[in-house]
Design a protein around this motif. Structure first.
Motif, PDB file in Angstrom:
ATOM      1  N   PRO A  81       0.802  -1.231   0.000  1.00 46.52           N
ATOM      2  CA  PRO A  81       0.000   0.000   0.000  1.00 46.52           C
ATOM      3  C   PRO A  81       0.834   1.280   0.000  1.00 46.52           C
ATOM      4  O   PRO A  81       0.274   2.367  -0.152  1.00 46.52           O
ATOM      5  CB  PRO A  81      -0.810  -0.109   1.290  1.00 46.52           C
ATOM      6  CG  PRO A  81       0.018  -0.963   2.186  1.00 46.52           C
ATOM      7  CD  PRO A  81       0.786  -1.900   1.308  1.00 46.52           C
ATOM      8  N   GLY A  82       2.139   1.175   0.197  1.00 49.60           N
ATOM      9  CA  GLY A  82       2.988   2.369   0.169  1.00 49.60           C
ATOM     10  C   GLY A  82       2.684   3.351   1.293  1.00 49.60           C
ATOM     11  O   GLY A  82       2.854   4.556   1.147  1.00 49.60           O
ATOM     12  N   ILE A  83       2.244   2.837   2.426  1.00 51.45           N
ATOM     13  CA  ILE A  83       1.856   3.723   3.527  1.00 51.45           C
ATOM     14  C   ILE A  83       2.986   3.892   4.531  1.00 51.45           C
ATOM     15  O   ILE A  83       3.924   3.099   4.583  1.00 51.45           O
ATOM     16  CB  ILE A  83       0.621   3.167   4.277  1.00 51.45           C
ATOM     17  CG1 ILE A  83       0.860   1.695   4.669  1.00 51.45           C
ATOM     18  CG2 ILE A  83      -0.629   3.352   3.460  1.00 51.45           C
ATOM     19  CD1 ILE A  83      -0.188   1.140   5.599  1.00 51.45           C
ATOM     20  N   ALA A  96       0.133   1.122   9.438  1.00 50.14           N
ATOM     21  CA  ALA A  96       0.064  -0.307   9.103  1.00 50.14           C
ATOM     22  C   ALA A  96      -0.947  -1.053   9.964  1.00 50.14           C
ATOM     23  O   ALA A  96      -1.587  -2.011   9.510  1.00 50.14           O
ATOM     24  CB  ALA A  96       1.441  -0.940   9.248  1.00 50.14           C
ATOM     25  N   ALA A  97      -1.113  -0.600  11.221  1.00 47.25           N
ATOM     26  CA  ALA A  97      -2.030  -1.320  12.113  1.00 47.25           C
ATOM     27  C   ALA A  97      -3.457  -1.304  11.588  1.00 47.25           C
ATOM     28  O   ALA A  97      -4.259  -2.184  11.916  1.00 47.25           O
ATOM     29  CB  ALA A  97      -1.974  -0.716  13.507  1.00 47.25           C
ATOM     30  N   GLN A  98      -3.784  -0.303  10.761  1.00 51.94           N
ATOM     31  CA  GLN A  98      -5.151  -0.251  10.215  1.00 51.94           C
ATOM     32  C   GLN A  98      -5.446  -1.476   9.358  1.00 51.94           C
ATOM     33  O   GLN A  98      -6.605  -1.863   9.200  1.00 51.94           O
ATOM     34  CB  GLN A  98      -5.345   1.011   9.376  1.00 51.94           C
ATOM     35  CG  GLN A  98      -5.336   2.263  10.214  1.00 51.94           C
ATOM     36  CD  GLN A  98      -5.611   3.508   9.378  1.00 51.94           C
ATOM     37  OE1 GLN A  98      -6.091   3.442   8.260  1.00 51.94           O
ATOM     38  NE2 GLN A  98      -5.300   4.653   9.935  1.00 51.94           N
ATOM     39  N   LEU A  99      -4.396  -2.078   8.815  1.00 51.15           N
ATOM     40  CA  LEU A  99      -4.635  -3.250   7.970  1.00 51.15           C
ATOM     41  C   LEU A  99      -5.163  -4.434   8.778  1.00 51.15           C
ATOM     42  O   LEU A  99      -5.860  -5.293   8.248  1.00 51.15           O
ATOM     43  CB  LEU A  99      -3.360  -3.619   7.210  1.00 51.15           C
ATOM     44  CG  LEU A  99      -3.018  -2.622   6.102  1.00 51.15           C
ATOM     45  CD1 LEU A  99      -1.618  -2.853   5.568  1.00 51.15           C
ATOM     46  CD2 LEU A  99      -4.044  -2.692   4.976  1.00 51.15           C
ATOM     47  N   CYS A 158      11.334   2.879   2.069  1.00 50.11           N
ATOM     48  CA  CYS A 158      12.063   4.154   2.130  1.00 50.11           C
ATOM     49  C   CYS A 158      11.249   5.211   2.870  1.00 50.11           C
ATOM     50  O   CYS A 158      10.023   5.152   2.880  1.00 50.11           O
ATOM     51  CB  CYS A 158      12.315   4.669   0.711  1.00 50.11           C
ATOM     52  SG  CYS A 158      13.229   3.511  -0.280  1.00 50.11           S
ATOM     53  N   ASP A 159      11.907   6.195   3.458  1.00 48.91           N
ATOM     54  CA  ASP A 159      11.270   7.372   4.055  1.00 48.91           C
ATOM     55  C   ASP A 159      10.197   7.023   5.081  1.00 48.91           C
ATOM     56  O   ASP A 159       9.142   7.666   5.137  1.00 48.91           O
ATOM     57  CB  ASP A 159      10.609   8.249   2.966  1.00 48.91           C
ATOM     58  CG  ASP A 159      11.582   8.626   1.870  1.00 48.91           C
ATOM     59  OD1 ASP A 159      12.774   8.765   2.204  1.00 48.91           O
ATOM     60  OD2 ASP A 159      11.162   8.767   0.715  1.00 48.91           O
ATOM     61  N   GLY A 160      10.418   5.984   5.862  1.00 48.26           N
ATOM     62  CA  GLY A 160       9.433   5.614   6.872  1.00 48.26           C
ATOM     63  C   GLY A 160       8.235   4.881   6.311  1.00 48.26           C
ATOM     64  O   GLY A 160       7.313   4.531   7.043  1.00 48.26           O
ATOM     65  N   ARG A 161       8.236   4.684   4.998  1.00 47.74           N
ATOM     66  CA  ARG A 161       7.120   3.929   4.396  1.00 47.74           C
ATOM     67  C   ARG A 161       7.450   2.450   4.412  1.00 47.74           C
ATOM     68  O   ARG A 161       8.609   2.062   4.463  1.00 47.74           O
ATOM     69  CB  ARG A 161       6.883   4.375   2.955  1.00 47.74           C
ATOM     70  CG  ARG A 161       6.385   5.778   2.896  1.00 47.74           C
ATOM     71  CD  ARG A 161       6.073   6.250   1.499  1.00 47.74           C
ATOM     72  NE  ARG A 161       5.544   7.590   1.587  1.00 47.74           N
ATOM     73  CZ  ARG A 161       4.251   7.866   1.786  1.00 47.74           C
ATOM     74  NH1 ARG A 161       3.367   6.904   1.857  1.00 47.74           N
ATOM     75  NH2 ARG A 161       3.834   9.108   1.894  1.00 47.74           N
ATOM     76  N   LEU A 162       6.383   1.648   4.353  1.00 55.02           N
ATOM     77  CA  LEU A 162       6.592   0.204   4.339  1.00 55.02           C
ATOM     78  C   LEU A 162       6.803  -0.279   2.917  1.00 55.02           C
ATOM     79  O   LEU A 162       6.104   0.157   1.987  1.00 55.02           O
ATOM     80  CB  LEU A 162       5.373  -0.496   4.940  1.00 55.02           C
ATOM     81  CG  LEU A 162       5.196  -0.296   6.444  1.00 55.02           C
ATOM     82  CD1 LEU A 162       3.827  -0.793   6.882  1.00 55.02           C
ATOM     83  CD2 LEU A 162       6.292  -1.025   7.208  1.00 55.02           C
ATOM     84  N   GLY A 163       7.748  -1.186   2.744  1.00 49.02           N
ATOM     85  CA  GLY A 163       7.946  -1.788   1.431  1.00 49.02           C
ATOM     86  C   GLY A 163       6.773  -2.688   1.091  1.00 49.02           C
ATOM     87  O   GLY A 163       6.263  -2.704  -0.015  1.00 49.02           O
TER      88      GLY A 163
END
Ligand code: BTN
Length: 258
Positions: free
Chosen positions: A73-75, A80-83, A129-134
């Motif tokens: 999701p590139g978030i 991520a916990a919302q998932l 990258c940049d605090g986002r999840l891969g």
């Protein structure tokens, strides 16, 4: 799962396996090799099934639906916990449509039926990258055809078979669960958790119940926020925001959780 909607007859990137250590680990390997969003790994049995907080996830071969779904999701990691909430809501959808079971969500990611745990969600993220999840691997376990559970789970676990009084094939639940996940994930991606909040509230087990907060005090869960945080009324009247993984229901905390 992003991009054009999958036509009904289009196969998913679905890996159906017999015995694995954990579907999470198998999918992590595929994700590292560049597998696309929507890739699914399912197995008949796990020898090292993982649950939340370092717990295991027990199964007997052929009795459970065990699956992992790859999301990209590139978030930011903080979302991520919302998932978990998305996954739990989708599981209650599927149990309702496929088995007419009225399932409830114990925030953040337990699925209950008849007051006992029938399923659980395990989100595992990989840094990008940049605090986002891969990527995020959403693991889902559902107790389907168990006629009985080991002693340590017997009082708090249930299965579709125990609830309905007849045998169910876990493989037949796969499509309904994936369909529901796809629908709820697309809603969440397009509009955020706010779009799912009404449905979540309708399925909530936790709301109106006492919960143990991170500092050990007890409050009452009164609502869920737009971002998925649990809103808890403390004994002194303060409204506290509790983010995922920091609260257990009182019953869960006393009994231990599966
Ligand atoms: C929990 O309630 O603690 C979450 C349980 C998640 C279990 C599923 S089964 C499929 C996937 N593979 C694992 O090893 N765990 C998840």
């Amino acid at each position: 799962m992003s991009g054009p909607r999958r036509a009904a007859a289009t196969p998913r990137a679905l890996h159906v396996l017999d015995e694995v250590e954990s579907t999470q680990s198998v999918l992590a390997g595929l994700a590292a090799g560049g597998a696309p969003e929507g890739t699914v790994v399912t197995a008949r049995h796990q020898t090292g099934g993982r649950g939340r907080r370092g717990r295991g996830w027990w199964d007997r071969p052929g009795e459970s639906l065990l699956l992992s779904l790859l999301l990209r999701p590139g978030i930011h990691a903080s979302h991520a916990a919302q998932l978990s909430l998305v996954g739990a809501l989708a599981v209650t959808d599927a149990l309702g449509t496929a088995a007419q079971v009225d399932a409830r969500i114990r925030w953040p990611n337990d699925v209950l039926a008849g007051g006992r745990k029938i399923g659980g969600i395990l989100p595992e993220g990989a840094a990008g990258c940049d605090g986002r999840l891969g990527h995020v691997i959403l693991g889902i376990g559902i107790n389907v055809d168990q006629a009985a559970f080991p002693d340590e789970l017997a009082e708090r676990a249930t299965s579709l078979r125990l609830l309905t009084g007849r045998s169910h094939d876990p493989a037949r639940l796969l499509e309904p669960v994936l369909d529901a996940l796809e629908r709820r994930y697309e809603e969440w991606r397009g509009h955020g958790f706010l779009r799912l909040r009404t449905a979540w509230r309708e399925r909530a087990f936790t709301l109106g119940r006492p919960v143990v907060m991170p500092d050990g005090t007890i409050g009452v869960a009164v609502d869920i926020a737009e971002d998925g945080a649990l809103l808890v009324r403390a004994a002194d009247g303060r409204l506290e925001r509790v983010v995922s993984g920091e609260v257990e229901t009182v019953a869960g905390a006393l009994a231990g959780r599966g």
